[in-house]
Design a protein around this motif. Structure first.
Motif, PDB file in Angstrom:
ATOM      1  N   PHE A 107      70.758  63.376   9.390  1.00  0.00           N
ATOM      2  CA  PHE A 107      69.375  63.741   9.748  1.00  0.00           C
ATOM      3  C   PHE A 107      68.734  62.877  10.525  1.00  0.00           C
ATOM      4  N   ARG A 108      68.490  61.402  10.158  1.00  0.00           N
ATOM      5  CA  ARG A 108      67.736  61.502  11.251  1.00  0.00           C
ATOM      6  C   ARG A 108      67.603  61.987  13.291  1.00  0.00           C
ATOM      7  N   LYS A 109      69.244  62.382  13.011  1.00  0.00           N
ATOM      8  CA  LYS A 109      69.642  63.149  14.519  1.00  0.00           C
ATOM      9  C   LYS A 109      68.616  64.249  15.067  1.00  0.00           C
ATOM     10  N   ALA A 110      68.845  64.609  13.882  1.00  0.00           N
ATOM     11  CA  ALA A 110      68.064  66.475  14.141  1.00  0.00           C
ATOM     12  C   ALA A 110      66.707  65.959  14.006  1.00  0.00           C
ATOM     13  N   ALA A 111      66.287  65.042  13.011  1.00  0.00           N
ATOM     14  CA  ALA A 111      65.049  64.629  13.847  1.00  0.00           C
ATOM     15  C   ALA A 111      64.446  64.346  14.602  1.00  0.00           C
ATOM     16  N   GLU A 112      65.068  63.162  15.818  1.00  0.00           N
ATOM     17  CA  GLU A 112      64.879  62.803  16.501  1.00  0.00           C
ATOM     18  C   GLU A 112      65.092  63.822  17.616  1.00  0.00           C
ATOM     19  N   GLN A 113      66.189  64.582  17.486  1.00  0.00           N
ATOM     20  CA  GLN A 113      66.474  65.940  18.487  1.00  0.00           C
ATOM     21  C   GLN A 113      65.329  66.546  18.112  1.00  0.00           C
ATOM     22  N   LYS A 114      64.812  67.298  17.311  1.00  0.00           N
ATOM     23  CA  LYS A 114      63.246  68.085  17.232  1.00  0.00           C
ATOM     24  C   LYS A 114      62.245  67.847  17.638  1.00  0.00           C
ATOM     25  N   VAL A 115      61.806  66.280  17.729  1.00  0.00           N
ATOM     26  CA  VAL A 115      60.642  65.122  18.478  1.00  0.00           C
ATOM     27  C   VAL A 115      61.500  65.447  19.721  1.00  0.00           C
ATOM     28  N   SER A 116      61.918  65.014  20.301  1.00  0.00           N
ATOM     29  CA  SER A 116      62.838  65.340  22.011  1.00  0.00           C
ATOM     30  C   SER A 116      61.937  66.669  22.338  1.00  0.00           C
TER      31      SER A 116
END
Length: 142
Positions: A107-116
């Motif tokens: 979940f965190r990885k997906a959210a960080e990717q979306k922010v990037s």
């Protein structure tokens, strides 16, 4: 589709409970393929909230949760993600607490990717604005 006075058949099918969590995951995948991402999220969320699967942790439930959170990030539905995580924590607490860690990391990885992606989009928009604000060589000579 046949219309009813208060709801249509598709809504009734989306609200239907599944006998197995695998069926809910398969249905969500089908909905995603045809572009009905919100319906897919609703299907997965209803499965996670279903009493029948409340204390039943399986790898399929883990896959449902990962897909649920990916869709929440894609649709920016953080409240739905939080509700799902609370439910999942209850499900896997006794059976496999390590699964919760794995799901939260994804979940965190997906959210960080979306922010990037959002930052990159914003940076490219700023670059275009900078080019528009630059003075042309003809203006500089005047």
């Amino acid at each position: 589709p046949a219309q009813h006075k208060f709801f249509d058949v598709e809504t009734a099918q989306a609200m239907a409970t599944f006998q197995k969590p695998e069926n809910a995951l398969k249905r969500a995948e089908e909905l995603i393929e045809v572009g009905k991402v919100q319906d897919a999220l609703d299907t997965l969320h209803a499965t996670m909230q279903n009493r029948k699967f409340k204390n039943m942790w399986t790898t399929t439930i883990e896959q449902i949760m990962v897909k649920h959170l990916e869709l929440c990030v894609q649709l920016k539905k953080m409240r739905t993600a939080r509700e799902g995580l609370y439910q999942y924590r209850t499900m896997c607490q006794a059976a496999n607490i390590g699964s919760l860690e794995l799901v939260v990391q994804k979940f965190r990885k997906a959210a960080e990717q979306k922010v990037s992606e959002a930052k990159a989009l914003q940076d490219s928009a700023v670059d275009i604005e900078d080019l528009e604000e630059m003075e042309s060589p003809q203006m500089i000579l005047l």
